[in-house]
Write an enzyme that holds these catalytic residues in place. Structure first.
Site, PDB file in Angstrom:
ATOM      1  N   SER C  61       0.797  -1.233   0.000  1.00  0.00           N
ATOM      2  CA  SER C  61       0.000   0.000   0.000  1.00  0.00           C
ATOM      3  C   SER C  61       0.828   1.281   0.000  1.00  0.00           C
ATOM      4  O   SER C  61       0.284   2.358  -0.277  1.00  0.00           O
ATOM      5  CB  SER C  61      -0.926   0.030   1.218  1.00  0.00           C
ATOM      6  OG  SER C  61      -1.949  -0.902   1.075  1.00  0.00           O
ATOM      7  N   LYS C  64       0.660   3.458  -2.954  1.00  0.00           N
ATOM      8  CA  LYS C  64      -0.498   4.323  -3.231  1.00  0.00           C
ATOM      9  C   LYS C  64      -0.118   5.808  -3.208  1.00  0.00           C
ATOM     10  O   LYS C  64      -0.716   6.618  -3.917  1.00  0.00           O
ATOM     11  CB  LYS C  64      -1.603   4.049  -2.204  1.00  0.00           C
ATOM     12  CG  LYS C  64      -2.289   2.707  -2.412  1.00  0.00           C
ATOM     13  CD  LYS C  64      -3.194   2.331  -1.239  1.00  0.00           C
ATOM     14  CE  LYS C  64      -3.824   0.959  -1.479  1.00  0.00           C
ATOM     15  NZ  LYS C  64      -4.506   0.419  -0.284  1.00  0.00           N
ATOM     16  N   TYR C 188      -2.403  -1.969 -10.574  1.00  0.00           N
ATOM     17  CA  TYR C 188      -2.509  -1.769  -9.124  1.00  0.00           C
ATOM     18  C   TYR C 188      -1.703  -2.832  -8.360  1.00  0.00           C
ATOM     19  O   TYR C 188      -0.975  -2.525  -7.422  1.00  0.00           O
ATOM     20  CB  TYR C 188      -3.979  -1.816  -8.717  1.00  0.00           C
ATOM     21  CG  TYR C 188      -4.196  -1.806  -7.232  1.00  0.00           C
ATOM     22  CD1 TYR C 188      -3.980  -0.650  -6.486  1.00  0.00           C
ATOM     23  CD2 TYR C 188      -4.597  -2.961  -6.551  1.00  0.00           C
ATOM     24  CE1 TYR C 188      -4.163  -0.639  -5.108  1.00  0.00           C
ATOM     25  CE2 TYR C 188      -4.784  -2.957  -5.184  1.00  0.00           C
ATOM     26  CZ  TYR C 188      -4.570  -1.795  -4.469  1.00  0.00           C
ATOM     27  OH  TYR C 188      -4.743  -1.792  -3.101  1.00  0.00           O
ATOM     28  N   TYR C 239      -3.976   2.972   7.608  1.00  0.00           N
ATOM     29  CA  TYR C 239      -5.246   2.248   7.625  1.00  0.00           C
ATOM     30  C   TYR C 239      -6.182   2.860   8.680  1.00  0.00           C
ATOM     31  O   TYR C 239      -6.108   4.065   8.924  1.00  0.00           O
ATOM     32  CB  TYR C 239      -5.012   0.753   7.889  1.00  0.00           C
ATOM     33  CG  TYR C 239      -4.081   0.119   6.874  1.00  0.00           C
ATOM     34  CD1 TYR C 239      -4.379   0.134   5.507  1.00  0.00           C
ATOM     35  CD2 TYR C 239      -2.900  -0.463   7.269  1.00  0.00           C
ATOM     36  CE1 TYR C 239      -3.523  -0.448   4.576  1.00  0.00           C
ATOM     37  CE2 TYR C 239      -2.042  -1.050   6.343  1.00  0.00           C
ATOM     38  CZ  TYR C 239      -2.359  -1.038   4.994  1.00  0.00           C
ATOM     39  OH  TYR C 239      -1.521  -1.607   4.090  1.00  0.00           O
ATOM     40  N   VAL C 257       1.090  -3.828   3.912  1.00  0.00           N
ATOM     41  CA  VAL C 257       0.937  -5.110   4.598  1.00  0.00           C
ATOM     42  C   VAL C 257       2.186  -5.994   4.525  1.00  0.00           C
ATOM     43  O   VAL C 257       2.225  -7.075   5.114  1.00  0.00           O
ATOM     44  CB  VAL C 257      -0.262  -5.932   4.090  1.00  0.00           C
ATOM     45  CG1 VAL C 257      -1.562  -5.284   4.515  1.00  0.00           C
ATOM     46  CG2 VAL C 257      -0.186  -6.138   2.599  1.00  0.00           C
TER      47      VAL C 257
END
Lengths: 303, 303, 303, 303
Positions: C61, C64, C188, C239, C257
């Site tokens: 992540s 991102k 992605y 998160y 993660v």
């Protein structure tokens, strides 16, 4: 009865102006909303029809009832309900939020899209076409009408707008509830595109009203399963208006976004209604009113 | 029948060990969970009882059925359903989230707590006591048992643990659905504390089964309203197990967290069941199984 | 500083036993959870490293942040935020329910999976590979490390378990927010599989800390965009623990993660942390504690 | 600076026509929406004011910041955050659904109403008045303005429309998070009715910008707590626009439905803004724009 049906059609006809055809499927959106029809076949084989009863339309969600019948006959009740629940939700048919927020491991019932896809995936058949052929065979046998078939272009049209259902299907795959997303989606959308008349639906309804035995006396669906189907029709058959419909009409019924409503009055009659102008929840505006009046007139409520 | 009931009680008795008494109300938590009882009164006035049928218990949520009957008789259907919906929810009885997230302006149905409080507030009566007295009068007339009364200490006990319900009530007041929170809460919790036996409940069920006419022939609830009550019992009577109960048992029924279940088989019989050990959704574990077996044995499903 | 880092690694190391590696991606589940590393590069070009700092891991992540940078540089802020919101959600990264229940027409922010997929789809490039190549080019330039690359087998492994993300993607397609589901998913998941060291991440963090200018003085990301990235890191970077992390640590940071955390202290330093044992929300247990202690020790909070 | 403020007020003034005063509190609804004011006090004690800066208005939700300060000073961080979380929600201020659907045992953060009530209940004081007096004492000391007081009629007006908050409070009581609902509600609504000017707010903001030390050099709030307050202001200070405000403005700020916005630029200045015409999320339309322009002009973002 015949005269009453004609009066009711006339009385309810103006309601066809108060709804709209389903818009998310192009071919359905082109249907003339100013139609209303009913067919009734009684336990003693009388057939009554009124309004635009020669109209052909697709089953859409009404097919969920018979897909469930077939899946339970194929796999047994235990296996099917291991993967789909039995509770009404009060939510729209394409809803998924409850599974996420409550960490449910299966769709709440077989009448919402997510549950219906799980059910369809459990119908025996190596391919989507085989599953649908078996469903068609059941419906042809049930109605005695060998011409019942799927409309390929409706299937194509829906398949092109199936992303929300595809999203649901991948969610189900993640949970291990279905395996092949595209095959499931194909079977599910093909079954929705099966074309019938009100009379066909009335005959299907009569078979449920007779606990699974056709009007020609052939036992097609075991009694216990036919009762189960009628129960789901009462608790979740009319989308998130099922509760209100049960109060006002009191007859097991299942609607589709094509404007069809199939109803079964135990031991008495099967009913097919068609009125493509829908209310905001997806039920035929005039069709619901027609059934409400009919139920009052002939005291059809099961409660 | 008598022999069957005794066999079924014996067969289901072990299930009393698989649930727990409601814990959030201290007085209910003290009840012996190892009880199971049934009373049936048939259309032809036969009375059958088995198990711990002399046990007294409170109606709890079962009272919602009769509060609704009274409110609709007092105010008319239109006015009542202007303030409460008709849809099953699939959510727990004390839930409120759907009203917030979907901006609903009324509770989804009269069987969840929020909806039941709105209904109770519409029963005629200047005070909470007056409302409850009128409900008691209805139930005494329905059963022919003038001794039916409210248990003050159960009321007190529940009133001391009523904050979740009070939260719901203030939410409803904000929406303009009720006026006096404390009076509504008092009436609502008092009606929950009405004490009965299985036989009383069977007689109430019989009255519903006879479309509102008591077993002594007195018409108490109009036919249309009695059908409506049975419909709500099917779609939302067994908390968020209503769908499953409808499939497996198929009889209009309403349960309470005291362990009672009142059931009505149209034209045939009224049933009262008591088994205080509850499953996680609030229904009597053994009681549900007892009704399922009974329904199969005597083919009681309405579907 | 060097001594402090070594002390902190030692002090926090035992926490590696209190979490678990991400389990839903097989290759991540095989990583040794008993690792902890940190790299810091200060504004004046000092490099400090401690623990297992030679470990290689994937961005997951964390990518991102840079996908967002590229999309905004490619399309402009207005166009990107027309398709994705700016609000933290308090929900898990793979959540979708809020879009359904509140009828939102775009994902709430670019740090949850749904939002990140929309963002990635807006990066210029005819194919998924082209998009990822452009992202790799940005990161290589940012770090001065031309060897940064994607790990094909991590990509393959994640792609085989991507059904929840595929469900989200079809939901987004239905809303018209993305066009090609598989291409978006490929880009992605490929960006998630970009492999780095703590030092690489520290250099990326330093670039953000220096408002988009690399430590070699090359302006790579416009100042306004680099501020925007750090803002999202504070409000949604960790998160659904972002709020707690902001309170306890107070540094813009983004976790993945894989156990990586990239942090940027404006005008002062970039930080890369690696500790693959995760808490239940998906953040490195020991890594979060390490940053908390570091922030206190050197007063790094931006608040 | 003075000239810039006057230009910005003029430039943003027209936006006062694009919002509405809060309507659910009658006294707030009567305020003239066509007002806009700003006061800034810099670290070096310069005071700048422009627009309708003499207007008096109530703190409303802005008081949540200082109630939190007091509760944490009174009870310690551990005890307070045992009863309230630290996560932004993306939901409206009066929301409760997430607590129900995810079975959370505490409100998600101290800036939504439910969390703020828990916080206020933890301020020391035997009565609601005592709690509010202690809060007033803090604010008077912070601003050097002994005349800051509560407006009794605003309190009365809000108390008459407090049923949604009362519903939240009883929900919290059920969870054991507060004890006395009415006393908590009184303290909570009284603190909302504290009346200030923009200059007062600027001085409060400056105290936060100076890490808890007043402009006269008195340490009032411990450094760590003042940082925590600014962090909550960034993650949840502007209702469910907090994320967007952080991106566009980048300054810790807290708004109230009276139209006030208090902002604190660390080490640089405190800002008070007033503009009672609100957007749909409850923030001052013109006030937000004013701060956005100001932040760009003087590069005030903390990111």
């Amino acid at each position: 009865m015949q005269q009453t049906l004609e009066q009711l059609i006339e009385a309810c006809y103006s309601l066809t102006g108060e709804g709209n055809c389903a818009e998310y499927i192009p071919l359905l959106a082109e249907v003339n909303p100013k139609q209303l029809a009913i067919a009734i076949i009684t336990h003693d084989h009388q057939v009554y029809q009124a309004g635009d009863y020669q109209a052909l339309f697709t089953l859409q969600s009404i097919s969920k009832i018979f897909a469930l019948a077939l899946a339970v006959m194929d796999q047994g009740e235990a296996k099917v309900f291991d993967r789909v629940g039995m509770e009404p939700t009060g939510d729209p048919f394409n809803s998924i939020y409850k599974m996420e927020i409550f960490s449910y491991e299966k769709p709440l019932n077989p009448m919402i899209n997510a549950g219906a896809m799980v059910v369809t995936s459990m119908i025996k058949g190596r391919t989507a076409q085989e599953k649908v052929e078996r469903l068609l065979a059941l419906l042809r046998e049930m109605t005695g009408n060998p011409k019942i078939d799927m409309v390929e272009e409706v299937y194509q049209s829906e398949m092109e707008h199936a992303n929300r259902n595809r999203a649901l299907a991948y969610y189900l795959k993640e949970l291990g509830l279905i395996e092949d997303v595209e095959a499931t989606l194909e079977a599910y959308i093909r079954q929705c595109a099966i074309q019938v008349t009100c009379e066909d639906m009335a005959r299907m309804g009569l078979c449920l009203a007779r606990y699974g035995v056709t009007d020609r006396g052939t036992p097609l669906i075991p009694t216990a399963i036919s009762k189960m189907l009628k129960t789901f029709m009462v608790t979740c058959g009319m989308y998130n208006s099922s509760g209100e419909f049960a109060i006002k009409v009191g007859i097991p019924a299942k609607s589709g976004v094509s404007g069809g409503i199939l109803a079964a009055v135990p031991n008495r009659m099967g009913i097919g209604v068609f009125g493509p102008a829908l209310d905001r929840k997806g039920n035929s505006v005039a069709g619901v009113k027609l059934l409400e009046e009919l139920s009052k007139r002939f005291d059809l409520s099961i409660f």
